[in-house]
Each structure stands twice: as structure tokens, then as C-alpha cells.
Write a protein that holds these residues in place. Structure first.
Motif, short mmCIF file in Angstrom:
data_model
loop_
_atom_site.label_atom_id
_atom_site.label_comp_id
_atom_site.label_asym_id
_atom_site.label_seq_id
_atom_site.Cartn_x
_atom_site.Cartn_y
_atom_site.Cartn_z
N GLY A 116 29.43 -22.25 44.63
CA GLY A 116 30.64 -22.82 44.04
C GLY A 116 31.60 -23.37 45.08
O GLY A 116 31.42 -23.15 46.29
N GLY A 117 32.62 -24.09 44.61
CA GLY A 117 33.69 -24.56 45.48
C GLY A 117 33.21 -25.39 46.65
O GLY A 117 32.34 -26.26 46.53
N VAL B 26 42.58 -27.25 50.20
CA VAL B 26 41.48 -28.02 49.63
C VAL B 26 41.56 -27.94 48.12
O VAL B 26 41.89 -26.90 47.54
CB VAL B 26 40.11 -27.49 50.12
N ASP B 27 41.26 -29.03 47.45
CA ASP B 27 41.32 -29.12 46.00
C ASP B 27 40.11 -28.43 45.38
O ASP B 27 39.11 -29.06 45.05
CB ASP B 27 41.38 -30.59 45.57
N THR B 28 40.20 -27.13 45.22
CA THR B 28 39.13 -26.32 44.65
C THR B 28 39.64 -25.59 43.40
O THR B 28 40.85 -25.51 43.17
CB THR B 28 38.65 -25.26 45.66
N PRO B 29 38.73 -25.04 42.58
CA PRO B 29 39.17 -24.25 41.43
C PRO B 29 40.10 -23.11 41.81
O PRO B 29 41.05 -22.80 41.08
CB PRO B 29 37.85 -23.73 40.85
N ALA C 66 42.82 -31.87 50.72
CA ALA C 66 41.49 -32.35 51.04
C ALA C 66 40.57 -32.16 49.84
O ALA C 66 40.80 -31.28 48.99
CB ALA C 66 40.93 -31.58 52.23
N THR C 67 39.53 -32.96 49.75
CA THR C 67 38.52 -32.75 48.72
C THR C 67 37.39 -31.90 49.32
O THR C 67 37.16 -31.93 50.54
CB THR C 67 37.93 -34.09 48.24
N PRO C 68 36.68 -31.16 48.47
CA PRO C 68 35.52 -30.41 48.98
C PRO C 68 34.51 -31.33 49.66
O PRO C 68 33.85 -30.92 50.63
CB PRO C 68 34.94 -29.77 47.71
#
Length: 244
Positions: free
Chosen positions: A18-19, A185-188, A210-212
């Protein structure tokens, strides 16, 4: 993107279900690697081309079992990305139960050491390879603020120190060990703290997280031959947060 850059390369990713870990897995598969996600849950929903192996980072026996299974019938080296990590939920240091501190250190530092030790031993026996540890801007350039996360900050600073120590020990044997230190970072997991987003973004120079996928691109670089002279490096990618 070079779809053959990691042809005939095998990479194991802790927290790969994940993530950020899953984004790294997708990127490496897209570039030709054989990828293994090592995790305790989520293995049934992995991206196409990613194999899952159950791993308990707190158990040396579990780590040894996973490494043995990866080399059963296939002697090719397996590179490592340590992406698994946890964080305490905004607890003041004076109030933090020692069990909570130990839990964060156990995953974020002890778990990284156990996997580095087991995978590094096999890489050295096979002439070398690459390990990338996900640290954090919060372990060196800054500390998380205004949230109170002393255990997390400490664990990530230690991951950077561990990375440098292993790089010195193992570099002569052909094993490159480096760290990547992302900012927010843009994560859940990040989405659970939506009420903090405006505060955090205020100090990000580029005004976004940041994006993953951006993190995955940096990991791919550190694993690649393009980073062959990176040894014990900490690559900071925080959107300029630490400059403010």
C-alpha cells in the motif's frame, strides 16, 4: 520511462502492499523488475506483476523465512527497498507510554536493521546489489511540527545513520546502501490529517505534497546503475519545506 532498465533485476519492498510502497512496486514492474511486496496485509490486492510475501518485521524468524523463500530455486540477487513505517498519533513526549515509543522504533528502525542485515548478507555473497531505505525529512532537515512525533522523528534520524553505517561496511563488497528522505506525501495516511494540510503546505515552497509516484521515481533512480556512485547518501525531496 525505460521499460527494460531493471530487466533481470529482483527487488523486494517492505510495506509494498500500500501507499508509497505500492507506488514503488508499480514503477519497478513498469521498468522490467521482478517485484516482491513484503507486508502483513493487503497482499490480495497487489498490482499486476507484483508477488506478495507475508512478513512480520518484528520477527527475525519471519525475515529469515522470507529471504530463504526468495532464494529457493533462484540464486539471482534480490535488492531491497525498506518502505514500511508507522507513526505515533501526536503524543507529547512527556506523556508517551514506552510501549508506543518501542512500537515505532520496532518497525521503523529495528525492522529496517533486520531486513538490511538479512538481505545485505545475501547480496554480499552474490557480489553486490542495492538497498534503499525510506527515511524522512523529519529525521534530519526538520522535525515534524506542530504535531508531536518524537518517536517517529528519532526513528527516521536513526535510519539515516544506519544507512551511512551500512554503506561504509558493505560498500567495498559491492552493496550500495542509500536513503531517500521525502517530505509530506499525498497518501491515504496523509488524508487522515486533512485538518493539518493548510499548516503543512504553508511551508512547502512548491505549495503541494509529493505524489507517491514521485517518490517511486527517486527510489528507482537510487536502485539504478545511474546512481552507481551514490553510497551512503541521503536524497532529500521535500519540495523546499526545510528551506523555510
Amino acid at each position: 520511462m525505460d521499460t527494460t532498465r531493471f530487466s533481470n533485476r529482483r527487488v523486494a519492498i517492505t510495506g509494498g502492499a500500500g501507499g508509497i510502497g505500492q507506488a514503488i512496486a508499480r514503477r519497478l514492474v513498469a521498468e522490467g523488475a521482478e517485484v516482491f511486496a513484503l507486508d502483513r496485509k493487503g497482499l490480495e490486492g497487489l498490482p499486476e506483476g507484483v508477488s506478495g510475501l507475508e512478513l512480520d518485521l518484528g520477527s527475525p524468524a519471519s525475515v529469515a523465512e522470507v529471504v530463504a523463500s526468495l532464494y529457493a530455486g533462484d540464486d539471482r540477487p534480490v535488492d531491497l527497498v525498506n518502505s514500511a513505517g508507522i507513526v505515533e498519533d501526536d503524543v507529547a513526549a512527556v506523556d508517551m507510554p514506552i510501549e508506543q515509543f518501542d512500537a515505532v522504533i520496532g518497525v521503523n528502525l529495528r525492522g529496517v536493521f533486520l531486513t538490511c542485515q538479512a538481505f545485505g548478507r545475501e547480496l554480499m555473497a552474490r557480489g553486490g546489489g542495492a538497498i534503499v531505505n525510506i527515511a524522512s525529512m523529519s529525521g534530519n532537515a526538520v522535525v515534524n511540527f506542530p504535531q508531536k512525533q518524537s518517536a517517529y522523528n528519532t526513528s527516521k534520524a536513526a535510519v539515516t545513520a544506519l544507512t551511512k553505517s551500512l554503506a561504509v561496511e558493505w560498500g567495498p563488497s559491492g552493496v550500495r546502501v542509500n536513503a531517500l528522505s521525502p517530505g509530506y506525501v499525498d497518501t491515504p495516511l496523509n488524508h487522515l490529517k486533512a485538518h493539518m494540510h493548510d499548516t503543512w503546505k504553508r511551508d512547502v515552497v512548491v505549495d503541494r505534497f509529493a505524489t507517491p509516484e514521485e517518490v517511486a521515481g527517486s527510489v528507482a533512480f537510487l536502485l539504478s546503475d545511474d546512481a552507481s556512485y551514490y553510497v551512503g547518501a541521503e536524497l532529500l525531496m521535500d519540495g523546499g519545506y526545510s528551506l523555510r
